[in-house]
Structure formats: C-alpha cells, structure tokens
Write a protein that holds these residues in place. Structure first.
Motif, PDB file in Angstrom:
ATOM      1  N   TYR A 143       0.822  -1.212   0.000  1.00 33.81           N
ATOM      2  CA  TYR A 143       0.000   0.000   0.000  1.00 33.81           C
ATOM      3  C   TYR A 143       0.848   1.251   0.000  1.00 33.81           C
ATOM      4  N   ASN A 144       0.140   2.375  -0.249  1.00 38.74           N
ATOM      5  CA  ASN A 144       0.720   3.696  -0.082  1.00 38.74           C
ATOM      6  C   ASN A 144      -0.020   4.366   1.074  1.00 38.74           C
ATOM      7  N   ILE A 145       0.712   4.732   2.114  1.00 36.86           N
ATOM      8  CA  ILE A 145       0.081   5.300   3.309  1.00 36.86           C
ATOM      9  C   ILE A 145      -0.747   6.551   2.986  1.00 36.86           C
ATOM     10  N   GLU A 146      -0.310   7.286   1.955  1.00 42.46           N
ATOM     11  CA  GLU A 146      -1.065   8.496   1.570  1.00 42.46           C
ATOM     12  C   GLU A 146      -2.495   8.155   1.157  1.00 42.46           C
ATOM     13  N   ASP A 147      -2.683   6.969   0.555  1.00 43.70           N
ATOM     14  CA  ASP A 147      -4.041   6.534   0.165  1.00 43.70           C
ATOM     15  C   ASP A 147      -4.935   6.403   1.390  1.00 43.70           C
ATOM     16  N   LEU A 148      -4.347   5.896   2.466  1.00 43.53           N
ATOM     17  CA  LEU A 148      -5.131   5.718   3.694  1.00 43.53           C
ATOM     18  C   LEU A 148      -5.510   7.081   4.284  1.00 43.53           C
ATOM     19  N   TYR A 149      -4.537   8.003   4.323  1.00 46.52           N
ATOM     20  CA  TYR A 149      -4.839   9.350   4.836  1.00 46.52           C
ATOM     21  C   TYR A 149      -5.974   9.981   4.019  1.00 46.52           C
ATOM     22  N   ARG A 150      -5.872   9.829   2.710  1.00 49.75           N
ATOM     23  CA  ARG A 150      -6.876  10.428   1.825  1.00 49.75           C
ATOM     24  C   ARG A 150      -8.267   9.837   2.125  1.00 49.75           C
ATOM     25  N   SER A 151      -8.308   8.513   2.278  1.00 46.17           N
ATOM     26  CA  SER A 151      -9.605   7.867   2.534  1.00 46.17           C
ATOM     27  C   SER A 151     -10.192   8.306   3.871  1.00 46.17           C
ATOM     28  N   VAL A 152      -9.328   8.450   4.878  1.00 43.91           N
ATOM     29  CA  VAL A 152      -9.817   8.884   6.194  1.00 43.91           C
ATOM     30  C   VAL A 152     -10.424  10.280   6.064  1.00 43.91           C
ATOM     31  N   ALA A 161     -13.961  17.230  10.727  1.00 41.61           N
ATOM     32  CA  ALA A 161     -12.656  17.184  10.056  1.00 41.61           C
ATOM     33  C   ALA A 161     -11.501  17.117  11.061  1.00 41.61           C
ATOM     34  N   GLY A 162     -11.670  17.769  12.212  1.00 43.85           N
ATOM     35  CA  GLY A 162     -10.639  17.756  13.251  1.00 43.85           C
ATOM     36  C   GLY A 162     -10.318  16.341  13.690  1.00 43.85           C
ATOM     37  N   LEU A 163     -11.365  15.530  13.756  1.00 44.74           N
ATOM     38  CA  LEU A 163     -11.217  14.142  14.174  1.00 44.74           C
ATOM     39  C   LEU A 163     -10.398  13.363  13.141  1.00 44.74           C
ATOM     40  N   ALA A 164     -10.661  13.648  11.861  1.00 44.57           N
ATOM     41  CA  ALA A 164      -9.906  12.982  10.798  1.00 44.57           C
ATOM     42  C   ALA A 164      -8.417  13.288  10.955  1.00 44.57           C
ATOM     43  N   GLU A 165      -8.102  14.549  11.231  1.00 43.77           N
ATOM     44  CA  GLU A 165      -6.691  14.932  11.368  1.00 43.77           C
ATOM     45  C   GLU A 165      -6.048  14.250  12.576  1.00 43.77           C
ATOM     46  N   LYS A 166      -6.814  14.124  13.656  1.00 35.60           N
ATOM     47  CA  LYS A 166      -6.304  13.434  14.839  1.00 35.60           C
ATOM     48  C   LYS A 166      -6.037  11.954  14.509  1.00 35.60           C
ATOM     49  N   ASN A 167      -6.995  11.343  13.797  1.00 37.37           N
ATOM     50  CA  ASN A 167      -6.805   9.953  13.375  1.00 37.37           C
ATOM     51  C   ASN A 167      -5.533   9.812  12.541  1.00 37.37           C
ATOM     52  N   ILE A 168      -5.347  10.738  11.635  1.00 42.59           N
ATOM     53  CA  ILE A 168      -4.181  10.680  10.742  1.00 42.59           C
ATOM     54  C   ILE A 168      -2.887  10.847  11.533  1.00 42.59           C
ATOM     55  N   GLU A 169      -2.935  11.756  12.517  1.00 44.11           N
ATOM     56  CA  GLU A 169      -1.756  11.963  13.375  1.00 44.11           C
ATOM     57  C   GLU A 169      -1.348  10.638  14.036  1.00 44.11           C
ATOM     58  N   LEU A 170      -2.335   9.894  14.521  1.00 42.86           N
ATOM     59  CA  LEU A 170      -2.037   8.628  15.213  1.00 42.86           C
ATOM     60  C   LEU A 170      -1.660   7.517  14.223  1.00 42.86           C
ATOM     61  N   LEU A 171      -2.277   7.541  13.051  1.00 36.80           N
ATOM     62  CA  LEU A 171      -1.876   6.590  12.004  1.00 36.80           C
ATOM     63  C   LEU A 171      -0.395   6.790  11.683  1.00 36.80           C
ATOM     64  N   LYS A 172      -0.033   8.065  11.580  1.00 33.42           N
ATOM     65  CA  LYS A 172       1.343   8.433  11.254  1.00 33.42           C
ATOM     66  C   LYS A 172       2.301   7.965  12.360  1.00 33.42           C
ATOM     67  N   ALA A 173       1.877   8.151  13.609  1.00 31.56           N
ATOM     68  CA  ALA A 173       2.704   7.726  14.743  1.00 31.56           C
ATOM     69  C   ALA A 173       2.967   6.228  14.665  1.00 31.56           C
ATOM     70  N   GLY A 174       1.948   5.473  14.273  1.00 36.00           N
ATOM     71  CA  GLY A 174       2.103   4.031  14.128  1.00 36.00           C
ATOM     72  C   GLY A 174       2.986   3.680  12.947  1.00 36.00           C
ATOM     73  N   TYR A 175       2.782   4.423  11.863  1.00 41.70           N
ATOM     74  CA  TYR A 175       3.536   4.162  10.628  1.00 41.70           C
ATOM     75  C   TYR A 175       5.016   4.441  10.811  1.00 41.70           C
ATOM     76  N   GLU A 176       5.309   5.479  11.591  1.00 43.39           N
ATOM     77  CA  GLU A 176       6.709   5.909  11.736  1.00 43.39           C
ATOM     78  C   GLU A 176       7.408   5.301  12.959  1.00 43.39           C
ATOM     79  N   TYR A 177       6.680   4.501  13.704  1.00 48.73           N
ATOM     80  CA  TYR A 177       7.260   3.912  14.926  1.00 48.73           C
ATOM     81  C   TYR A 177       8.416   2.974  14.569  1.00 48.73           C
ATOM     82  N   LYS A 178       9.510   3.159  15.294  1.00 49.47           N
ATOM     83  CA  LYS A 178      10.676   2.281  15.066  1.00 49.47           C
ATOM     84  C   LYS A 178      10.742   1.253  16.179  1.00 49.47           C
ATOM     85  N   GLN A 179      10.666   0.024  15.798  1.00 45.11           N
ATOM     86  CA  GLN A 179      10.726  -1.054  16.779  1.00 45.11           C
ATOM     87  C   GLN A 179      12.152  -1.235  17.275  1.00 45.11           C
ATOM     88  N   CYS A 180      12.337  -1.317  18.614  1.00 44.98           N
ATOM     89  CA  CYS A 180      13.717  -1.519  19.070  1.00 44.98           C
ATOM     90  C   CYS A 180      13.963  -3.008  19.331  1.00 44.98           C
TER      91      CYS A 180
END
Lengths: 180, 353
Positions: A143-152, A161-180
């Motif tokens: 997938y392309n993560i941008e597609d998911l943001y767009r759909s949300v 709309a504020g809720l969508a942005e909050k959802n995206i913020e958390l999606l991003k946090a998950g997407y960018e999380y680095k596992q140690c």
C-alpha cells in the motif's frame, strides 16, 4: 494481491473502525473488498473482531480461515488467532496491552505499544489508529500510506474534520514507529 | 453513481426506497435490525411511511393492507419473526397481492441463536404458511446482488401478483461491501395496478381483496389459475450462476454467502488437481432444476453445502433425479462451513462415487 486481515481486541477499542478505514482505502483505490464484523450479544468489554479482505480479484469467502495479517489488541484474541496466521504472514501486536511474545518464527511480528503512544498523544481511544499505521508500515510494499490518509479525510463528515486529522496523526505515529 | 461502502441490511433498505418502496412495516430482531433502522431514518424523508408495529403479526397485516391498495410495500425480519408472519403471507398469496418479505436468517428452530443460518429454506420454498402457494425466493450472495435483487423482487412480485422473499443470512446482513445503486425512481411511474382498492371514483366496478372462497369449485379454479402462473415462473424465472462446471467431476450446490465459501473451496480443490465446480442458485423458488439435470450428464457427483441440517439437498436430488449421487455437508445453529472442511468433503465424495 489477496490480503486477508483479521483485527481483534475488546469491544470499544475501535476494532471495527480500524477495519473500516482499511476497507475504505481498498474501495477508493479500486480494489475488491469485504468487511465482516463479529456480532453477538457481547459488546463493550467482550472480545470483538472483524475480517477485512482487500484483493485484486473477486472475493470468495468473506470469512477468513487463515489470515495473512493479524492486528491484535488483547491477549484472548492473540491466543485465539495466533496459530491461524499463514506462515510468512504478519502479526501487529499492542505490546502495552499484551505482555506475551509470539512463539512462532515463521511470521513477522511487530510489537508496538500502541495504547501508550495514543495516550501520550492525548488520544487514549485511538490506539486502533496507531495499530493500523503500524500494519501499513509492515505492508508498505502493498500500500501507499497516503491513500489511507486520503480515505480517512474523504469519509469523515466535514463537520468532524478535526477528528480525521487526529486519526491521521495517530496513524502516522504508528507508521513511523521504530521497533527496538 | 459512485460505489459506497454499506452493510447488506442498509443496502437492501436503500435499494428498496430507490425502486419506489414507500411503505415499511416491521418489528426489530437481530440480525436484520439495521434494515429497519435505516428505513426509520430515511423513509420519511423520501415521503414514505415507516412504522414499527406492535408485533410481527401486525406488521405483515399492514403489508397486506398496503399491498391491497396497490402500494409498493415490504417488511423484514429474521427467522422467528418470519414464522410469526406466515399466516399473513398465506393470506397475501391467497389474495394475489405483491409485496416483499425479507428474511435475514438466523439459527433455529425456536428462538435459536442470532448467528447466520440457512435453516429456513424449507419454510421459504415449500410454503411456510398453509395452502397451495409459492413465494418468489431470491438468495443473493453479495451486498451488490442484494441491492440488485431487491428491485427485481419488487418488479417480479408486481408482474406475477405474488409475494416475493429475499433470503439472506446474518453474515450478508452485517457485512460491508462496495455497492452501486440504480438511480431512484418515482413510484408514480410504476405500472398501474388496476386491481387495487384505490376507490372506484364512480367509474369502475368495485375491486375486492379477499382470500376467503367458500365454494370449492371457485377455490379450486383460483388455485388452478395460480398454478398456471407458477408453471410459467418455473419455466422462465430461475436464476443461477455456474462456476467451472463444464469439466467438473464434483459439483457443489450452494447459495447465499456460503456459495462464496464454496467458491473458495472450488479454487482450493482445483489447485490440488481436483475438477470441482459450483452451481449457485440465485432463485431458490423457482429452483434452477434444468442446470442440475444438464450437469448430471457429465459430473460424477454433487455435494450440497448449506448452513442447515440438509434442506436444499432435497431439491438438488429431485433435479438430478437419481442419475448421480448427491451428498450433503452442512453446519448449523450459527456455525459456518469452513473452506478446508468443504475441500475434505469434495475429496470424500469423489472417493465414494
């Protein structure tokens, strides 16, 4: 592509919603898809799961017997589904809610403290979005993560709309999380 | 219009309003409640009437009344509720009135459970109420087909002046898939119903809606006339889908959502080198007899897969008419047959025949 995803946890964790945004992304990118919830007399607090299939071809059974991916947010659900995941599949596990490790070496496991991440972002109920983001990262070849943001954004009513942005913020946090 | 993501229950309700249904009478029951809830939200905005009746019996008799007055009308329920409606359905059939009854089937008998099942096949196709009558029975297997069959069911009910039923199961009602709807039509543009009790306007003879005939000759004649209509329907209205049947040694018969599990099982069997195929009846009454008779010439055996203890298998046997063995595999009570189990059954059937 024929990706069979099981998302499981307690009722109230947003299991169905996490499935829904993946389903929307599937629809918006022209894929075939199905979204099937578990339904029963148990709701809040009980275990709950949904099956999402995103595919290039017509979808047969909407019931998933052997998932390619498991997104799991509580221990009973991990125990229920862990053996069903296909060899070579992926398990995304909320390590702030599940204290055990997966004892399989034929699957990719992503441990992510999703609930903690969501809480520290001031959105304790959006652990589901962190999990979905981590899943997207694990499947970045698909997938392309941008597609998911767009759909949300597209499927959230304008007045929320504020809720969508909050959802995206958390999606991003998950997407960018680095596992140690 | 573009595709939207919707639950089966909601898609059915939307499709019904789009094809001119303006009257809904029902009573809540899991797993069809989203259908009535959607109607409650949207029907009034569409200029129609949504009414939650005091019981299923009341609801079906409201349908009887509205159908008699020529309205495009429906009700929906799930298994125990459909049992309660049977008297009314028989009256509606006896009065030659069109309507749509939706059964989102759950496990039975009795109150049973709330998980998906297909154990109302006999009730739907063999006359759940009393008397010589049939319903047109549609069994879609996807949310899109559910929407498409809704308008077809209404149209065919009008054409043949008889009640139609859409039989889904809890899974189909609850699942979401993308669906594309037809443009809405104005109910005023539907074909006229000259038999409806809409007031004579002093211009015509009275129309009477009735199912009571105390003279046996008269009642028999009506039943014979009705049977002629049924014969025409048997001849022309059966719908089905065939998947990889041409060279198949074993042919699965499955309808509704289970047909999709069966389709996956057919693919898995093919991958193992087994020549499997699928016949998916889309109408359960009329049953697509001819295609089974035709395939009985070439296949080695048939396997009916159902979420019941074995109901449609009887119609498969009648259609195959002893030419080839017909086996059965089913789960019931809300359990869903798994793909692997179906493949194992396919292998077993082939060994036995």
């Amino acid at each position: 592509m024929y990706e069979q995803i099981v998302i499981a946890g307690f009722g109230g964790q947003g299991v169905l919603f996490a499935g829904k945004i993946l389903a929307y992304m599937g629809m918006d990118t022209g894929k075939e898809l199905s979204w099937l919830p578990s339904y029963g007399p148990e709701m809040r607090g009980g275990t709950c799961n949904c099956s999402v299939i995103i595919a290039d071809t017509q979808i047969g059974s909407p019931v998933i017997q052997r998932p390619d991916a498991l997104i799991v947010m509580n221990k009973p659900s991990l125990e229920k589904f862990v053996d069903a995941v296909k060899p070579g599949g992926v398990i995304v596990l909320d390590s702030s809610l599940i204290d055990t490790k997966v004892e399989r070496d034929d699957v990719t496991v992503v441990y992510i403290p999703a609930m903690q991440i969501a809480e520290s972002a001031g959105a304790g109920t959006l652990g589901n979005m962190v999990m979905a983001g981590a899943y997207m990262k694990a499947r970045e070849d698909m997938y392309n993560i941008e597609d998911l943001y767009r759909s949300v954004r597209e499927h959230t009513p304008a007045k929320r709309a504020g809720l969508a942005e909050k959802n995206i913020e958390l999606l991003k946090a998950g997407y960018e999380y680095k596992q140690c | 219009m573009a595709k939207v993501l919707m639950k089966g229950n909601e898609a059915l309700a939307e499709a019904a309003m789009r094809c001119g249904c303006r009257f809904f009478f029902g009573y809540p029951i899991t797993p069809q409640t989203e259908l009535a809830a959607y109607m409650a939200k949207k029907m009034q905005k569409n200029g129609g009437t949504f009414l939650q009746a005091e019981s299923e019996v009341a609801a079906i008799n409201m349908v009887y009344g509205a159908a008699g007055a020529g309205a495009r009308v429906m009700t929906s329920s799930s298994s125990p509720g459909i049992s309660l409606k049977q008297e009314g359905i028989s009256y509606i059939a006896g009065a030659d009135l069109p309507c749509l009854v939706v059964n989102i089937v759950r496990g039975g008998p009795g109150l049973g459970g709330i998980q998906p099942a297909q154990s109302d096949y006999f009730q739907a196709t063999k006359g759940g109420g009393h008397g010589d009558y049939h319903l047109l029975v549609f069994a879609p297997s996807s949310v899109q087909e559910l929407a498409d069959m809704t308008s077809r069911a209404f149209d065919k009910a009008d054409e043949y002046r008889m009640p139609a039923m859409i039989m889904g199961d809890g899974m189909l009602g609850q699942m979401m898939e993308p669906v594309e709807f037809k443009d809405p039509i104005d109910p005023a543009t539907l074909p006229e119903k000259p038999w409806a009790t809409t007031g004579t306007g002093m211009k015509r003879k009275k129309n009477i809606i009735n199912s009571l005939y105390l003279t046996p000759e008269e009642l028999e004649n009506l039943c014979i006339e009705r049977e002629k209509r049924y014969d025409k329907i048997r001849e022309t209205e059966a719908l089905y889908e065939e998947i990889q049947t041409e060279d198949a040694d074993v042919i699965i018969a499955a309808y509704g959502t289970i047909a999709r599990v069966a389709m996956s099982a057919v693919e898995a069997a093919r991958a193992k080198g087994i020549k499997a195929g699928l016949i998916r009846p889309i109408t359960l009454w009329p049953f697509p007899e001819k295609v089974f008779a035709k395939r009985a010439e070439t296949a080695k055996c048939f396997l009916s897969v159902e979420m019941s203890m074995g109901q449609m298998v009887e119609d498969v046997r009648l259609s195959v008419n002893g030419k080839k063995p017909v086996y059965f595999y089913g789960r019931t009570g809300g359990m869903v047959p798994e793909q692997d189990a179906i493949v194992a059954e396919i292998e077993k059937c082939l060994k036995n025949s």
